[in-house]
Write an enzyme that holds these catalytic residues in place. Structure first.
Site, mmCIF file in Angstrom:
data_model
loop_
_atom_site.group_PDB
_atom_site.id
_atom_site.type_symbol
_atom_site.label_atom_id
_atom_site.label_comp_id
_atom_site.label_asym_id
_atom_site.label_seq_id
_atom_site.Cartn_x
_atom_site.Cartn_y
_atom_site.Cartn_z
ATOM 1 N N ARG A 1 37.869 75.666 27.589
ATOM 2 C CA ARG A 1 39.240 75.552 27.068
ATOM 3 C C ARG A 1 39.872 76.926 26.825
ATOM 4 N NH1 ARG A 1 38.081 71.390 22.495
ATOM 5 N NH2 ARG A 1 37.592 69.495 23.641
ATOM 6 N N ARG B 1 45.585 76.318 23.307
ATOM 7 C CA ARG B 1 46.562 76.467 22.239
ATOM 8 C C ARG B 1 46.336 77.668 21.327
ATOM 9 N NH1 ARG B 1 46.396 70.743 19.485
ATOM 10 N NH2 ARG B 1 44.275 70.768 20.330
ATOM 11 N N ARG C 1 53.723 75.885 27.051
ATOM 12 C CA ARG C 1 53.556 74.478 26.654
ATOM 13 C C ARG C 1 54.778 73.940 25.916
ATOM 14 N NH1 ARG C 1 53.394 70.079 25.122
ATOM 15 N NH2 ARG C 1 51.640 68.786 24.438
ATOM 16 N N ASP D 1 42.960 68.397 33.260
ATOM 17 C CA ASP D 1 42.299 67.534 32.287
ATOM 18 C C ASP D 1 41.362 66.600 33.022
ATOM 19 O OD1 ASP D 1 42.537 66.573 29.247
ATOM 20 O OD2 ASP D 1 42.313 64.796 30.516
ATOM 21 N N TYR E 1 36.292 56.523 28.445
ATOM 22 C CA TYR E 1 37.743 56.529 28.227
ATOM 23 C C TYR E 1 38.393 55.298 28.863
ATOM 24 C CZ TYR E 1 37.768 61.270 26.351
ATOM 25 O OH TYR E 1 37.573 62.380 25.555
#
Length: 341
Positions: free
Chosen positions: A23, A27, A36, A72, A147
């Site tokens: 990652r 962020r 973003r 992703d 998922y």
């Protein structure tokens, strides 16, 4: 190109220990936040110019030795036939979870070049611009299945385990479709130019060792055997430190190690015929720079007998992480590993 990362994947001698972060395009970087702020997460994944931009950011800022494609793990699930959304509070949401024969029958096996062309376009942009290897990736079949069955994240994964135990034939059909999709997706990434691939098994740790061996491992083995010898294959079974001997049976070139085990103990369990990646606790990056340096030194020392070692965190970098501490970690890895000899 700086190929230190690829050499370490292959177990070849390197001048220093390469490092990258899971990652790493994320962020915690103000530069990422700026991009973003213009688009939602899924649009960012599907816009090659923007996805390429945020992929490159940490390479320039942190000076890491590999880039990982910004995307992703659920991107290929959408063209299989599931509606996908990302909620700021709940994370990924997959509508109409897969829980019966009809739902499994409706799922498509994707053709990645046609179904997710934006991923291949991003890769082609990146290989022209990067001076370090580019890592492509996919979720592992079991993790993607959780998922799809649960409809998002879960605490106990009851619906997944119900399918495994109550309707095993249905589970196998679902896993076969997902595995075929993952293989097609990763092959397309390799065709587009990635230099290595990582298979993320984010939820492997919810399984007992016997269930991991039966319900998750065979599908990973099929993926690894497909790409073995084409590009280095990294397999990361998160929270899987208690079953490393079974994880090794994946036959991946590199095994990711989370922070729940001393890396020297992991290497003793795995043997010196497989490279390892890891395994600093991501929360260590909230410590002082001296503490970070000390922990880096400990991991480098603990990994000295590995066939090859790629320094990484034991999971993804956290959004609140101070950028300067991530930089300090990378600098410590490079400096301390360069002075070993």
């Amino acid at each position: 190109m700086n190929d230190t990362f690829l050499k370490a994947c292959r177990g070849e001698k390197t001048d220093y220990t390469p490092v990258w972060l899971m990652r790493q395009a994320g962020r915690y970087l103000p530069e990422y936040q700026k991009v973003r702020s213009k688009v939602d997460f899924l649009t960012l994944c599907k816009t090659p110019e923007l996805a390429a931009e945020v992929t490159i950011q940490p390479v320039d800022i942190l000076k890491v030795d590999a880039a990982i494609l910004f995307s992703d793990i659920l991107v290929p699930v959408e063209p299989m036939g599931m509606k996908l959304e990302f909620s700021e509070s709940k994370g990924p949401i997959l509508y109409d979870p897969i829980r019966n024969d009809i739902a499994v029958s409706k799922l498509r096996r994707i053709k990645a070049e046609d179904d997710v062309p934006f991923v291949m376009e991003t890769i082609k942009m990146l290989v022209k611009k990067l001076n370090v290897p580019l890592i492509g990736f996919s979720g592992a079949p079991f993790t993607l299945a959780t998922y799809m069955i649960e409809g998002g994240s879960s605490k106990n994964f009851i619906n997944t385990k119900k399918m495994m135990f109550q309707t095993p034939d249905l589970y196998v059909r679902l896993m076969e479709k997902i595995t075929d999709t993952v293989i097609n997706y990763l092959q397309a990434q390799i065709n587009a130019g990635v230099h290595a691939i990582q298979v993320f098994d984010s939820w492997a740790g919810i399984l007992s060792p016997v269930d991991f061996e039966k319900y998750a491992l065979p599908y990973v083995q099929k993926i690894v055997s497909t790409f073995k010898g084409k590009v280095p294959v990294i397999y990361f079974a998160f929270n899987g430190s208690a079953m490393l001997k079974k994880v090794k049976q994946s036959d991946a070139d590199v095994l990711g190690i989370d922070w729940r085990i001393d890396i020297s103990d992991a290497i003793n369990t795995l043997g010196n015929d497989v490279a390892v990646q890891g395994n600093l606790d991501p929360c260590t990056l909230f410590g002082t720079k001296d503490m970070i340096r000390d922990r880096v030194a400990g991991i480098l020392h603990g990994a000295k007998n590995a066939k090859g070692h790629i320094f990484n965190l034991g999971h993804g970098i956290l959004p609140e992480t101070p950028v300067e501490n991530a930089i300090a970690m990378v600098e410590a890895v490079h400096e301390l590993s360069s002075s070993r000899g």
